[in-house]
Scaffold this motif. Structure first.
Motif, PDB file in Angstrom:
ATOM      1  N   ARG A   1       0.946  -1.314  -0.042  1.00 52.33           N
ATOM      2  CA  ARG A   1       0.162   0.084  -0.041  1.00 52.33           C
ATOM      3  C   ARG A   1       1.000   1.361   0.142  1.00 52.33           C
ATOM      4  O   ARG A   1       0.767   2.230  -0.527  1.00 52.33           O
ATOM      5  CB  ARG A   1      -1.067   0.117   1.254  1.00 52.33           C
ATOM      6  CG  ARG A   1      -2.225  -1.040   0.991  1.00 52.33           C
ATOM      7  CD  ARG A   1      -2.982  -0.925   2.417  1.00 52.33           C
ATOM      8  NE  ARG A   1      -3.271   0.557   2.710  1.00 52.33           N
ATOM      9  CZ  ARG A   1      -3.939   0.642   3.860  1.00 52.33           C
ATOM     10  NH1 ARG A   1      -3.967  -0.247   4.920  1.00 52.33           N
ATOM     11  NH2 ARG A   1      -4.121   1.906   4.448  1.00 52.33           N
ATOM     12  N   VAL A   2       1.959   1.276   0.735  1.00 55.59           N
ATOM     13  CA  VAL A   2       2.758   2.443   0.849  1.00 55.59           C
ATOM     14  C   VAL A   2       3.646   2.625  -0.490  1.00 55.59           C
ATOM     15  O   VAL A   2       3.639   3.659  -1.035  1.00 55.59           O
ATOM     16  CB  VAL A   2       3.706   2.312   2.189  1.00 55.59           C
ATOM     17  CG1 VAL A   2       4.815   3.286   2.086  1.00 55.59           C
ATOM     18  CG2 VAL A   2       3.031   2.524   3.221  1.00 55.59           C
TER      19      VAL A   2
ATOM     20  N   ALA B   1       2.632   1.850  -3.465  1.00 55.85           N
ATOM     21  CA  ALA B   1       1.792   2.085  -4.432  1.00 55.85           C
ATOM     22  C   ALA B   1       1.485   3.671  -4.431  1.00 55.85           C
ATOM     23  O   ALA B   1       0.950   4.232  -5.288  1.00 55.85           O
ATOM     24  CB  ALA B   1       0.367   1.374  -4.198  1.00 55.85           C
ATOM     25  N   THR B   2       1.704   4.295  -3.286  1.00 55.58           N
ATOM     26  CA  THR B   2       1.563   5.708  -3.297  1.00 55.58           C
ATOM     27  C   THR B   2       2.797   6.435  -3.204  1.00 55.58           C
ATOM     28  O   THR B   2       3.204   7.644  -2.730  1.00 55.58           O
ATOM     29  CB  THR B   2       0.748   6.167  -1.980  1.00 55.58           C
ATOM     30  OG1 THR B   2       1.281   5.790  -0.804  1.00 55.58           O
ATOM     31  CG2 THR B   2      -0.553   5.372  -2.148  1.00 55.58           C
ATOM     32  N   ALA B   3       3.987   5.866  -3.417  1.00 54.02           N
ATOM     33  CA  ALA B   3       5.368   6.234  -3.057  1.00 54.02           C
ATOM     34  C   ALA B   3       6.157   6.880  -4.300  1.00 54.02           C
ATOM     35  O   ALA B   3       7.449   6.810  -4.234  1.00 54.02           O
ATOM     36  CB  ALA B   3       6.376   5.463  -2.117  1.00 54.02           C
ATOM     37  N   SER B   4       5.275   7.434  -5.100  1.00 54.76           N
ATOM     38  CA  SER B   4       6.233   7.878  -6.467  1.00 54.76           C
ATOM     39  C   SER B   4       6.855   9.139  -6.105  1.00 54.76           C
ATOM     40  O   SER B   4       7.948   9.591  -6.647  1.00 54.76           O
ATOM     41  CB  SER B   4       5.272   8.266  -7.553  1.00 54.76           C
ATOM     42  OG  SER B   4       4.234   9.310  -7.008  1.00 54.76           O
ATOM     43  N   ASP B   5       6.520   9.854  -4.957  1.00 55.64           N
ATOM     44  CA  ASP B   5       7.204  10.861  -4.578  1.00 55.64           C
ATOM     45  C   ASP B   5       8.634  10.517  -3.951  1.00 55.64           C
ATOM     46  O   ASP B   5       9.507  11.524  -4.244  1.00 55.64           O
ATOM     47  CB  ASP B   5       6.365  11.754  -3.309  1.00 55.64           C
ATOM     48  CG  ASP B   5       6.007  10.826  -2.290  1.00 55.64           C
ATOM     49  OD1 ASP B   5       5.886   9.659  -2.431  1.00 55.64           O
ATOM     50  OD2 ASP B   5       5.700  11.356  -1.296  1.00 55.64           O
TER      51      ASP B   5
ATOM     52  N   ASP C   1      11.861   3.991  -9.300  1.00 54.65           N
ATOM     53  CA  ASP C   1      10.725   3.800  -8.483  1.00 54.65           C
ATOM     54  C   ASP C   1      10.894   3.618  -7.081  1.00 54.65           C
ATOM     55  O   ASP C   1      12.135   3.449  -6.703  1.00 54.65           O
ATOM     56  CB  ASP C   1       9.685   2.703  -9.171  1.00 54.65           C
ATOM     57  CG  ASP C   1      10.476   1.535  -9.084  1.00 54.65           C
ATOM     58  OD1 ASP C   1      11.340   1.141  -8.479  1.00 54.65           O
ATOM     59  OD2 ASP C   1      10.149   0.679 -10.071  1.00 54.65           O
TER      60      ASP C   1
END
Length: 102
Positions: free
Chosen positions: A49-50, A52-56, A65
């Protein structure tokens, strides 16, 4: 909240590492193994989950990535597993044996 939760998990793991399962009752071992399996699945789901939202993270670090960045951060443990040392800290890495074709 996240830092406090991770600190609590780390502390609980250190407490468990300080125990010797040799002296646990059979029921305790069974309970431990079943619960640990569930915890590992939950940990893997949370990690995904993390990620998946960690493009930053990739943007900030220049990595392709977030999982690539994570691999470089944990490269010392890739291919093996880190085991507790005599003092209960994590420091000695054990690598699996290679099997040579033959």
């Amino acid at each position: 909240m996240v830092d406090a939760a991770l600190t609590a998990i780390e502390s609980a793991l250190q407490d468990l590492l300080a125990t010797d399962p040799t002296y646990w009752r059979t029921g305790q071992k069974k309970n431990f193994l079943e619960r640990l399996e569930k915890l590992q699945a939950q940990q893997a789901a949370l990690k995904l989950r993390v990620l998946a939202t960690a493009s930053d993270i990739a943007e900030e670090t220049g990595a392709n990535d977030a999982s690539g960045w994570l691999r470089t951060r944990t490269a010392g443990r890739q291919g093996g597993r880190t085991v507790p040392d005599q003092a209960g800290g994590w420091g000695r890495e054990v690598r699996p044996r290679r099997r040579w074709p033959g």
